[in-house]
Design a protein around this motif. Structure first.
Motif, short mmCIF file in Angstrom:
data_model
loop_
_atom_site.label_atom_id
_atom_site.label_comp_id
_atom_site.label_asym_id
_atom_site.label_seq_id
_atom_site.Cartn_x
_atom_site.Cartn_y
_atom_site.Cartn_z
N ARG A 114 -51.19 5.61 -26.36
CA ARG A 114 -50.61 4.53 -27.15
C ARG A 114 -51.50 3.30 -27.20
N PHE A 171 -34.25 5.08 -17.67
CA PHE A 171 -35.39 5.64 -16.93
C PHE A 171 -35.22 5.43 -15.42
N SER A 185 -53.90 2.51 -16.00
CA SER A 185 -54.48 3.78 -16.41
C SER A 185 -54.44 3.93 -17.93
N SER A 190 -46.83 7.85 -10.96
CA SER A 190 -46.03 8.31 -12.10
C SER A 190 -46.08 9.83 -12.21
N SER A 204 -54.42 10.02 -19.32
CA SER A 204 -53.16 9.48 -18.84
C SER A 204 -52.25 9.45 -20.05
N GLY A 205 -51.03 9.97 -19.91
CA GLY A 205 -50.16 10.10 -21.07
C GLY A 205 -50.05 8.80 -21.86
N SER A 206 -49.69 7.72 -21.16
CA SER A 206 -49.44 6.45 -21.84
C SER A 206 -50.71 5.88 -22.48
N VAL A 249 -39.50 2.32 -25.21
CA VAL A 249 -38.83 3.61 -25.03
C VAL A 249 -39.75 4.39 -24.09
N LYS A 250 -39.25 4.75 -22.92
CA LYS A 250 -40.14 5.19 -21.84
C LYS A 250 -40.50 6.67 -21.88
N TYR A 251 -41.75 6.93 -21.55
CA TYR A 251 -42.25 8.28 -21.28
C TYR A 251 -41.98 8.57 -19.81
N TRP A 252 -41.21 9.60 -19.53
CA TRP A 252 -40.97 9.99 -18.12
C TRP A 252 -40.65 11.48 -18.09
N LYS A 266 -43.08 15.48 -17.87
CA LYS A 266 -44.11 16.28 -18.56
C LYS A 266 -43.59 17.70 -18.75
N MET A 296 -42.64 11.85 -11.96
CA MET A 296 -42.14 12.62 -13.10
C MET A 296 -41.83 14.05 -12.70
N ALA A 350 -44.18 0.16 -22.55
CA ALA A 350 -43.22 0.96 -23.31
C ALA A 350 -41.86 0.28 -23.40
N ASP A 375 -41.71 -0.64 -15.54
CA ASP A 375 -42.34 0.68 -15.46
C ASP A 375 -42.22 1.21 -14.03
N ALA A 376 -43.21 1.98 -13.59
CA ALA A 376 -43.11 2.62 -12.26
C ALA A 376 -43.51 1.62 -11.17
O1 PMV Z 1 -49.24 7.35 -18.30
P1 PMV Z 1 -48.65 7.43 -16.93
O2 PMV Z 1 -48.80 8.78 -16.34
O3 PMV Z 1 -49.18 6.33 -16.03
O4 PMV Z 1 -47.05 7.20 -17.06
C1 PMV Z 1 -46.48 5.99 -17.49
C2 PMV Z 1 -45.00 5.99 -17.29
C3 PMV Z 1 -44.28 4.68 -17.57
O5 PMV Z 1 -45.17 3.59 -17.53
C4 PMV Z 1 -43.23 4.47 -16.50
C5 PMV Z 1 -43.56 4.72 -18.93
C6 PMV Z 1 -44.42 4.59 -20.15
O6 PMV Z 1 -44.00 5.12 -21.20
O7 PMV Z 1 -45.48 3.93 -20.10
#
Ligand code: PMV
Length: 350
Positions: free
Chosen positions: A160, A262, A123, A210, A155-157, A19-22, A24, A214, A17, A304-305
């Motif tokens: 994408r 982030f 993931s 993550s 997994s959210g990411s 632009v980060k997803y952080w 829920k 979060m 990412a 990332d994390a």
């Molecule tokens: O998809 P997850 O739950 O592993 O979360 C990913 C979170 C970050 O990698 C830190 C940011 C992102 O947007 O991928």
């Protein structure tokens, strides 16, 4: 009775990412508190290969990752299985000549060609490959965006990683998550000179996951709300523009400020979460030195994390960026680097 083994394979790439997803807003459906954008990396370098099969001869659903048996009873894996089976069952209901695969136990076998859980978005590639392999097995006529809605629940990411190139995950506004989907911003071929350098701290294990990170951030950080409501929406607009115009200076500035924002909310979480270590900070300073020497932004870091860095740059600056970083960090223990290109194709490979 039908004892045949039905089978399909696919690969899915890692995405990083910018632009980060952080955060829920719904932990069960993995609905995010903000939209995000990523760059999908080349399959040759970082990917998950997954084979999905089903047969009446299997005793139960099983999942093997890098030859190790994984629990399939988790809510996220179950959500993906359930959604895909429902789509297959609908096909079977409308065409009685189709074999009844939706009721058969599934066997999933996955291999990563990179270290798992090293903070390298394993993931994301993993769930994207799992969902696409089963969709292929079931011969579902689903678009990458339709599959992204299912992969998101793993997994959210992961949502994408159904696309190549530059991908936005639009957070959506509905409670059922039907509009929280991935869409293409631009294919990789739009910006063929883009490169990424991955710096891996090989010894380091992932600290706070993550998911739990979060949750504590959303619950305790005072900066978080401003980030979700003001900082990220502006970054989404600026990043889409930078990608469309192939404007590396803007792309790099937003990427670095987003990573910093982030990690600032992580530090603002109570108790604080530290993903960056001293070596990560050395990489940040090195990128600053490189950009200062160039008189403009030619390199952009993001984390990332975990402590591993991904550095974006353009091909013409390979020596000034990747060369300098490898030279400087080569002497430091625990670093390994790989140069890679964004993934080219966006097609659904069978
Ligand atoms: O998809 P997850 O739950 O592993 O979360 C990913 C979170 C970050 O990698 C830190 C940011 C992102 O947007 O991928």
């Amino acid at each position: 009775a039908d004892t045949k083994i039905y089978q399909a394979s696919t690969t899915a790439p890692v995405n990083i990412a910018v632009v980060k997803y952080w955060g829920k807003r719904d932990p069960k459906l993995n609905l995010p508190t903000n939209s995000s954008i990523s760059v999908t990396l080349s399959q040759d370098d970082l990917r998950t290969h997954t084979t999905a099969s089903c047969s009446s001869t299997f005793a139960s659903d099983t999942l093997l990752l890098n030859s190790q048996s994984q629990d399939t009873s988790g809510a996220r894996t179950q959500a993906c299985f359930r959604e895909l089976r429902a789509l297959r069952a609908a096909l079977e209901a409308s065409n009685s000549s189709l074999p009844k695969l939706s009721s058969l136990p599934l066997r999933i076998v996955s291999e990563n060609n990179f270290p798992t859980a090293a903070g390298l978005a394993s993931s994301a590639a993993g769930f994207a490959a799992l969902v696409r392999a089963i969709a292929n097995l079931y011969e579902l006529p689903a678009t990458p965006t339709a599959l992204s809605r299912i992969a998101r629940q793993g997994s959210g990411s992961a949502c994408r990683s159904l696309f190549g190139g530059y991908v936005a995950w639009e957070m959506g506004s509905k409670d059922d998550g039907s509009d929280s989907l991935a869409v293409e911003v631009a294919p990789a071929s739009h910006w063929p000179t883009m490169r990424a350098l991955i710096l891996v701290v090989s010894a380091e294990k992932k600290g706070v996951s993550s998911t739990s990170g979060m949750q504590i951030t959303v619950a305790t950080s005072q900066l978080f709300q401003r980030r979700a409501e003001i900082v990220v929406p502006a970054a989404m607009v600026a990043m889409k523009k930078a990608i469309k115009e192939k404007d590396f200076e803007s792309f790099g500035k937003v990427t670095m400020m987003e990573s910093n924002s982030f990690h600032a909310t992580c530090l603002d979480t109570f108790p604080p979460i530290f993903y960056l270590n001293d070596v990560s900070k050395a990489a940040i300073r090195l990128v600053e030195d490189i950009n200062n020497a160039a008189g403009k932004i030619i390199a952009a870091y993001t984390f990332d994390a975990g402590p591993n860095a991904v550095i974006y740059y353009e091909e013409e600056n390979t020596a000034a960026v990747a060369g300098v970083i490898k030279g400087a960090l080569g002497g430091l223990e625990g670093w390994a680097s790989r140069e890679i290109e964004p993934k080219e194709s966006t097609s659904l490979d069978a």
